[in-house]
Every structure is written in C-alpha cells, then in structure tokens.
Scaffold this motif. Structure first.
Motif, PDB file in Angstrom:
ATOM      1  N   ASN A  19       0.819  -1.214   0.000  1.00  0.00           N
ATOM      2  CA  ASN A  19       0.000   0.000   0.000  1.00  0.00           C
ATOM      3  C   ASN A  19       0.856   1.269   0.000  1.00  0.00           C
ATOM      4  N   THR A  20       2.059   1.158   0.519  1.00  0.00           N
ATOM      5  CA  THR A  20       2.969   2.313   0.486  1.00  0.00           C
ATOM      6  C   THR A  20       3.340   2.641  -0.952  1.00  0.00           C
ATOM      7  N   TYR A  21       3.663   1.598  -1.723  1.00  0.00           N
ATOM      8  CA  TYR A  21       3.990   1.816  -3.140  1.00  0.00           C
ATOM      9  C   TYR A  21       2.772   2.362  -3.901  1.00  0.00           C
ATOM     10  N   LYS A  22       1.594   1.843  -3.596  1.00  0.00           N
ATOM     11  CA  LYS A  22       0.374   2.340  -4.246  1.00  0.00           C
ATOM     12  C   LYS A  22       0.150   3.819  -3.907  1.00  0.00           C
ATOM     13  N   ALA A  23       0.396   4.170  -2.664  1.00  0.00           N
ATOM     14  CA  ALA A  23       0.207   5.560  -2.234  1.00  0.00           C
ATOM     15  C   ALA A  23       1.178   6.487  -2.959  1.00  0.00           C
ATOM     16  N   ILE A  24       2.437   6.066  -3.082  1.00  0.00           N
ATOM     17  CA  ILE A  24       3.433   6.890  -3.781  1.00  0.00           C
ATOM     18  C   ILE A  24       3.018   7.085  -5.233  1.00  0.00           C
ATOM     19  N   ASP A  25       2.603   5.997  -5.893  1.00  0.00           N
ATOM     20  CA  ASP A  25       2.176   6.090  -7.301  1.00  0.00           C
ATOM     21  C   ASP A  25       0.979   7.023  -7.438  1.00  0.00           C
ATOM     22  N   ALA A  26       0.019   6.903  -6.531  1.00  0.00           N
ATOM     23  CA  ALA A  26      -1.198   7.721  -6.606  1.00  0.00           C
ATOM     24  C   ALA A  26      -0.879   9.198  -6.349  1.00  0.00           C
ATOM     25  N   LEU A  27      -0.037   9.460  -5.397  1.00  0.00           N
ATOM     26  CA  LEU A  27       0.341  10.845  -5.077  1.00  0.00           C
ATOM     27  C   LEU A  27       1.146  11.465  -6.219  1.00  0.00           C
ATOM     28  N   GLN A  28       2.025  10.658  -6.808  1.00  0.00           N
ATOM     29  CA  GLN A  28       2.819  11.166  -7.933  1.00  0.00           C
ATOM     30  C   GLN A  28       1.916  11.438  -9.139  1.00  0.00           C
ATOM     31  N   LEU A  29       0.928  10.575  -9.342  1.00  0.00           N
ATOM     32  CA  LEU A  29      -0.027  10.793 -10.436  1.00  0.00           C
ATOM     33  C   LEU A  29      -0.789  12.093 -10.218  1.00  0.00           C
ATOM     34  N   PHE A  30      -1.185  12.349  -8.968  1.00  0.00           N
ATOM     35  CA  PHE A  30      -1.883  13.602  -8.651  1.00  0.00           C
ATOM     36  C   PHE A  30      -1.002  14.811  -8.999  1.00  0.00           C
ATOM     37  N   ILE A  31       0.256  14.744  -8.623  1.00  0.00           N
ATOM     38  CA  ILE A  31       1.183  15.854  -8.904  1.00  0.00           C
ATOM     39  C   ILE A  31       1.337  16.058 -10.410  1.00  0.00           C
ATOM     40  N   ASN A  32       1.416  14.939 -11.149  1.00  0.00           N
ATOM     41  CA  ASN A  32       1.569  15.035 -12.608  1.00  0.00           C
ATOM     42  C   ASN A  32       0.318  15.608 -13.273  1.00  0.00           C
ATOM     43  N   LEU A  33      -0.862  15.225 -12.756  1.00  0.00           N
ATOM     44  CA  LEU A  33      -2.123  15.679 -13.352  1.00  0.00           C
ATOM     45  C   LEU A  33      -2.459  17.123 -12.980  1.00  0.00           C
ATOM     46  N   TYR A  34      -2.078  17.490 -11.745  1.00  0.00           N
ATOM     47  CA  TYR A  34      -2.447  18.835 -11.261  1.00  0.00           C
ATOM     48  C   TYR A  34      -1.210  19.574 -10.713  1.00  0.00           C
ATOM     49  N   PRO A  35      -0.254  19.848 -11.585  1.00  0.00           N
ATOM     50  CA  PRO A  35       1.016  20.455 -11.134  1.00  0.00           C
ATOM     51  C   PRO A  35       0.837  21.846 -10.500  1.00  0.00           C
ATOM     52  N   LYS A  36      -0.265  22.524 -10.802  1.00  0.00           N
ATOM     53  CA  LYS A  36      -0.480  23.864 -10.257  1.00  0.00           C
ATOM     54  C   LYS A  36      -1.379  23.864  -9.020  1.00  0.00           C
ATOM     55  N   SER A  37      -1.761  22.685  -8.584  1.00  0.00           N
ATOM     56  CA  SER A  37      -2.652  22.601  -7.418  1.00  0.00           C
ATOM     57  C   SER A  37      -1.945  23.086  -6.152  1.00  0.00           C
ATOM     58  N   ALA A  41       2.382  20.615  -2.798  1.00  0.00           N
ATOM     59  CA  ALA A  41       3.403  20.625  -1.748  1.00  0.00           C
ATOM     60  C   ALA A  41       3.109  19.566  -0.684  1.00  0.00           C
ATOM     61  N   GLN A  42       1.825  19.466  -0.314  1.00  0.00           N
ATOM     62  CA  GLN A  42       1.443  18.463   0.685  1.00  0.00           C
ATOM     63  C   GLN A  42       1.627  17.051   0.142  1.00  0.00           C
ATOM     64  N   ALA A  43       1.258  16.862  -1.129  1.00  0.00           N
ATOM     65  CA  ALA A  43       1.433  15.544  -1.756  1.00  0.00           C
ATOM     66  C   ALA A  43       2.912  15.164  -1.799  1.00  0.00           C
ATOM     67  N   SER A  44       3.773  16.135  -2.093  1.00  0.00           N
ATOM     68  CA  SER A  44       5.218  15.877  -2.132  1.00  0.00           C
ATOM     69  C   SER A  44       5.737  15.486  -0.751  1.00  0.00           C
ATOM     70  N   GLN A  45       5.202  16.121   0.267  1.00  0.00           N
ATOM     71  CA  GLN A  45       5.617  15.781   1.635  1.00  0.00           C
ATOM     72  C   GLN A  45       5.167  14.369   2.008  1.00  0.00           C
ATOM     73  N   TYR A  46       3.963  14.008   1.569  1.00  0.00           N
ATOM     74  CA  TYR A  46       3.476  12.651   1.832  1.00  0.00           C
ATOM     75  C   TYR A  46       4.400  11.626   1.164  1.00  0.00           C
ATOM     76  N   ILE A  47       4.813  11.917  -0.069  1.00  0.00           N
ATOM     77  CA  ILE A  47       5.721  11.012  -0.787  1.00  0.00           C
ATOM     78  C   ILE A  47       7.043  10.886  -0.031  1.00  0.00           C
ATOM     79  N   ALA A  48       7.553  12.010   0.459  1.00  0.00           N
ATOM     80  CA  ALA A  48       8.808  11.991   1.229  1.00  0.00           C
ATOM     81  C   ALA A  48       8.664  11.131   2.484  1.00  0.00           C
ATOM     82  N   ASP A  49       7.524  11.265   3.167  1.00  0.00           N
ATOM     83  CA  ASP A  49       7.275  10.462   4.366  1.00  0.00           C
ATOM     84  C   ASP A  49       7.255   8.974   4.039  1.00  0.00           C
ATOM     85  N   LEU A  50       6.599   8.635   2.936  1.00  0.00           N
ATOM     86  CA  LEU A  50       6.487   7.238   2.541  1.00  0.00           C
ATOM     87  C   LEU A  50       7.842   6.666   2.122  1.00  0.00           C
TER      88      LEU A  50
END
Length: 201
Positions: A19-37, A41-50
C-alpha cells in the motif's frame, strides 16, 4: 483524497509495503495531473514520508540478516547484498553511513566464520568495503571502527595463509608417510614372493 487514502493505509515499516507503493504512485499521479494545485506541496511531503518508511525498512532488512548471521553465515552475505541493493534503490538514503559500516561488518563476519580456504578472498572483500567507507566518510564517527575492521581483516588474511600453509605441510607429510608405507608393503610382498619361489614343494 483517493491518493491520501492510500497514504493512510500505508502500514508500519515492519509490515508488507504494497500500500505504500500504491500511495506513492497515486500521489505522484496527482502531482503530474495537477502540477499547479495548492495541494502539490502536501502531496510531495506525503511522498517523502512514505519514502522514508521504505528506506527504514530497507535498512532494517539488511540489519536483520546481519543479526541472524550467527545461525547461518550465509545471512552475513545476504546482509551485504540487501544493503547494497537498498543503496542502489535509494541513492540518497539517510542511513547510508550506518549501512556502509554494516556492509563492512557483515563481510568481515562472513569471512571470519568461513572455512580457511575461503577466508583470504572474503577478507579481501571486507578490506575493499572498508576502504570504500573510509574514502566516502572521512569524518564519520564510525571511522575508527571501519579502520579496525580493515586491520582485523588483514590480520585474518595472514592467519588464514598461515593455517593453509600448515595444513598443506601436514597433507604433504601424510602423503609421504603413506608412500613410504606403500613401498615397505611392496618390499615385504616381493620378499614373500621370492621366498615362495625358492621353497621346494
């Protein structure tokens, strides 16, 4: 929110990290789809934590193999391989100093607990890892320990060579003794045959 749910489902580092790998993939997809959101920044921090969690698991896996080495020396070699793979997977891993030292310790223990004719080669590998540590971490608090492991490995090579020489000498003496006994038996047998020929029926 879907990606965040995967993040919340990520378990303790000691457990399976699917689930950690799934979370990283999902968060990275969010960043790629919505780079101006504003949530990037919060999604990037979540990825760093994971990623920190995955790095900790990788480090502790290598240490676990080392700790189990007393039961089977092949675990020491497995520790080296696991730690090396972890450093390849996570080039910026924050545990790199501890991992590099553990690689030296694992290889040294592997060599020390090996049969004598394998020790020289394995101690030489330990020396190589120690040199890599000394070069990569010249200011490390573990530097003295790395140097001591290198010195112990060099002493181990000398001891292994001495032991192998002694064993080779013992084998040579044994072979010489066996050949001497074989010649003696042959002489006795020849003498018996001659006596039989000379003895009238």
């Amino acid at each position: 929110m879907g990606a965040y749910c995967y993040y919340l489902d990520s378990p303790e580092y000691t457990l399976d990290q699917e689930n950690t790998y799934k979370a990283i993939d999902a968060l990275q997809l969010f960043i790629n789809l919505y780079p101006k959101s504003e949530r990037v920044a919060q999604a990037s921090q979540y990825i760093a934590d994971l990623r920190n969690k995955l790095e900790l698991k990788a480090y502790t896996n290598g240490r676990l193999y080392y700790d189990l080495g007393g039961y089977d020396i092949s675990n020491y070699k497995s520790s080296v391989i696991a730690l090396k793979n972890a450093e390849t997977d996570y080039p910026d891993i924050k545990y790199v100093e501890e991992m590099d030292l553990l690689i030296v310790k694992s290889q040294f223990a592997y060599a020390k607990n090996s049969v004598p004719f394998r020790q020289e080669e394995r101690y030489t590998e330990a020396i190589g890892y120690a040199n890599e540590f000394i070069e990569a971490h010249p200011e490390s608090k573990y530097l003295a320990e790395a140097k001591e492991l290198k010195a112990d490995s060099e002493a181990g090579i000398a001891s292994a060579k001495q032991l192998m020489t002694l064993e080779a000498n013992q084998i040579a003496k044994y072979k010489a003794l066996m050949e001497k006994d074989a010649k003696k038996d042959s002489t006795v047998q020849d003498s018996t045959t001659i006596n039989k020929i000379k003895t009238p029926k």
